[in-house]
Design a protein around this motif. Structure first.
Motif, PDB file in Angstrom:
ATOM      1  N   VAL A  62      -9.388  62.754   9.104  1.00 52.14           N
ATOM      2  CA  VAL A  62     -10.214  62.641  10.315  1.00 52.14           C
ATOM      3  C   VAL A  62     -11.244  61.525  10.137  1.00 52.14           C
ATOM      4  O   VAL A  62     -11.489  60.732  11.049  1.00 52.14           O
ATOM      5  N   GLU A 103      -9.455  58.159  10.520  1.00 53.67           N
ATOM      6  CA  GLU A 103      -8.997  57.837  11.875  1.00 53.67           C
ATOM      7  C   GLU A 103     -10.141  57.623  12.860  1.00 53.67           C
ATOM      8  O   GLU A 103     -10.027  56.834  13.785  1.00 53.67           O
ATOM      9  N   SER A 104     -11.253  58.349  12.656  1.00 54.93           N
ATOM     10  CA  SER A 104     -12.336  58.251  13.637  1.00 54.93           C
ATOM     11  C   SER A 104     -13.455  57.319  13.159  1.00 54.93           C
ATOM     12  O   SER A 104     -14.365  57.011  13.923  1.00 54.93           O
ATOM     13  N   ASP A 129     -16.395  57.393  15.801  1.00 56.46           N
ATOM     14  CA  ASP A 129     -16.173  58.037  17.098  1.00 56.46           C
ATOM     15  C   ASP A 129     -16.197  59.558  16.920  1.00 56.46           C
ATOM     16  O   ASP A 129     -15.196  60.178  16.585  1.00 56.46           O
ATOM     17  N   GLY A 153     -16.508  61.984  19.055  1.00 59.85           N
ATOM     18  CA  GLY A 153     -15.650  62.731  19.994  1.00 59.85           C
ATOM     19  C   GLY A 153     -14.237  62.839  19.470  1.00 59.85           C
ATOM     20  O   GLY A 153     -13.619  63.918  19.507  1.00 59.85           O
ATOM     21  N   LEU A 154     -13.735  61.730  18.945  1.00 66.49           N
ATOM     22  CA  LEU A 154     -12.373  61.697  18.404  1.00 66.49           C
ATOM     23  C   LEU A 154     -12.258  62.645  17.209  1.00 66.49           C
ATOM     24  O   LEU A 154     -11.276  63.391  17.065  1.00 66.49           O
ATOM     25  N   ALA A 155     -13.302  62.644  16.371  1.00 66.55           N
ATOM     26  CA  ALA A 155     -13.303  63.522  15.186  1.00 66.55           C
ATOM     27  C   ALA A 155     -13.268  64.988  15.616  1.00 66.55           C
ATOM     28  O   ALA A 155     -12.485  65.792  15.088  1.00 66.55           O
ATOM     29  N   GLN A 157     -12.204  66.238  18.423  1.00 67.55           N
ATOM     30  CA  GLN A 157     -10.874  66.533  18.980  1.00 67.55           C
ATOM     31  C   GLN A 157      -9.858  66.808  17.879  1.00 67.55           C
ATOM     32  O   GLN A 157      -9.053  67.728  17.971  1.00 67.55           O
ATOM     33  N   ALA A 158      -9.915  65.972  16.842  1.00 68.87           N
ATOM     34  CA  ALA A 158      -8.946  66.110  15.742  1.00 68.87           C
ATOM     35  C   ALA A 158      -9.125  67.444  15.022  1.00 68.87           C
ATOM     36  O   ALA A 158      -8.151  68.112  14.660  1.00 68.87           O
ATOM     37  N   LYS A 196      -7.781  70.162  17.298  1.00 70.59           N
ATOM     38  CA  LYS A 196      -6.316  70.100  17.359  1.00 70.59           C
ATOM     39  C   LYS A 196      -5.706  70.780  16.122  1.00 70.59           C
ATOM     40  O   LYS A 196      -4.634  71.365  16.186  1.00 70.59           O
TER      41      LYS A 196
END
Ligand SMILES: Nc1ncnc2c1ncn2[C@@H]1O[C@H](COP(=O)(O)OP(=O)(O)OP(=O)(O)O)[C@@H](O)[C@H]1O
Ligand SMILES: [Mg+2]
Length: 335
Positions: free
Chosen positions: A282, A285-286, A316, A318-320, A322-323, A326
């Motif tokens: 995470v 990617e973020s 990011d 928000g992206l973290a 979300q991950a 998920k």
């Protein structure tokens, strides 16, 4: 099944009715290990003593396997009590009787078993609680853990369907506690016995219970599956118990949070997600950088869980988040 329907209990003190249990409704399912946790005086023992009618309730109905026990006659009560075993903090063994005679005692008292039946049952129970070679000793010659094993065997003698445990491990050291809890877990699984277990330690609840009720001043203030209550406590009393069991000093924790930069998240991993190498991927990617402020990985009964408090900066967010979600990780924003 044990059903409490608006059950209440008051004690007469100096001519006045003092409530020990306010009207309470709840259901304990057949075959579950149900924990009751609360501070001293919260009403735990009172609640449990209503289940075997050691204390009469002063209102409401208690149904056990669909039968209302609140109006039982003396004879009905005697038969009913054989269905409910109980163990205590200080074991309550008869000091003048041997281990074997202590275990045999409730069967003799019942007056419905032959000498052969009693002997066979005692042998069987001695084996179950691993005390075969202690059968002829007296309680004073046993360790605390051994005494509680005798207590458990005696409670099981008349083949009860419910076992009540009032602070059964509170007088034992951590290692002995562990082995007694394991025995209770085995009994629950192998005999399908319903166990109601009072404790003031959340750690005991975490190890053996399926569901838990938290009591405070004569009320059940929180109730649910142990994983929900333990990992996401709502009531201040429950939070106290959870923090206490994790040896967390809340003031120190607040100081740590103040020193940390960025957002603070508490992540809860449960089951398989506990073992996934999620944080690294995470972060990559973020683009979020993280540091760990506190963390614990352990088990709730047989289910692994992890709880980590992280501070996150950059990237990011928000992206973290979300991950994490998920991957079935529960995310709580602390700051
Ligand atoms: N026989 C009694 N007569 C009068 N009051 C009582 C009696 N038994 C209990 N109480 C009161 O009822 C309340 C609940 O007591 P209870 O023994 O159920 O608490 P508990 O949660 O089991 O506490 P502990 O953890 O100390 O064992 C307390 O305020 C206690 O003083
Ligand atoms: Mg008590």
């Amino acid at each position: 099944m044990i059903v409490f329907d608006q059950v209440q209990k008051s004690y007469q003190v100096g001519g006045e009715a003092v409530p020990a249990l306010h009207p309470t409704s709840m259901t304990i399912e057949t075959g579950e290990v149900f924990g009751i946790v609360g501070h001293s005086g919260a009403g735990k023992s009172t609640l449990v003593r209503l289940i075997n009618r050691l204390e009469p309730s002063t209102g409401g109905r208690i149904l056990i396997d669909d039968e209302d026990i609140t109006h039982y006659s003396h004879a009905e009560l005697r038969a009913f009590r054989r269905k409910v075993g109980m163990i205590f903090q200080h074991f309550n063994l008869l000091s003048s009787k041997t281990v074997a005679d202590n275990i045999a005692f409730p069967m003799k008292l019942a007056g419905i078993y032959s000498a052969t039946q009693i002997r066979e049952r005692v042998d069987e129970l001695l084996a179950r609680v691993s005390l075969v070679d202690q059968a002829n000793k007296y309680p004073s010659q046993l360790s605390g853990g051994q005494k509680q094993r005798v207590g458990i065997a005696r409670a099981l003698a008349c083949r009860p369907t419910i076992l009540l445990c009032d602070e059964a491990t509170s007088a034992l050291d951590p290692q002995t506690t562990q082995s007694v809890l394991k025995l209770l877990g085995d009994i629950n699984r192998e005999l399908g016995l319903t166990i109601v277990l009072i404790t003031h330690e959340m750690d005991v609840v975490r190890r053996v219970c399926d569901r838990v009720a938290v009591m405070d001043a004569g009320r059940v203030v929180e109730m649910g599956p142990v994983s929900d209550v333990f990992l996401h406590p709502q009531h201040p009393t429950t939070r106290d118990f959870v923090f206490e069991s994790e040896s967390v000093d809340r003031d120190e924790l607040q100081e740590d949070y103040q020193k940390a930069e960025g957002r603070i998240l508490r992540l809860t991993f449960k089951g398989e997600s506990t073992y996934q190498p999620l944080l690294g991927s995470v972060a990559r990617e973020s683009g979020v950088d993280f540091s760990i402020l506190s963390g614990r990985i352990d088990h709730i009964k047989d289910t692994p869980y992890g709880q980590l408090t992280l501070s996150l900066v950059g990237g990011d967010l928000g992206l973290a988040m979300q991950a994490f979600e998920k991957a079935d990780v529960h995310v709580e924003v602390v700051r």
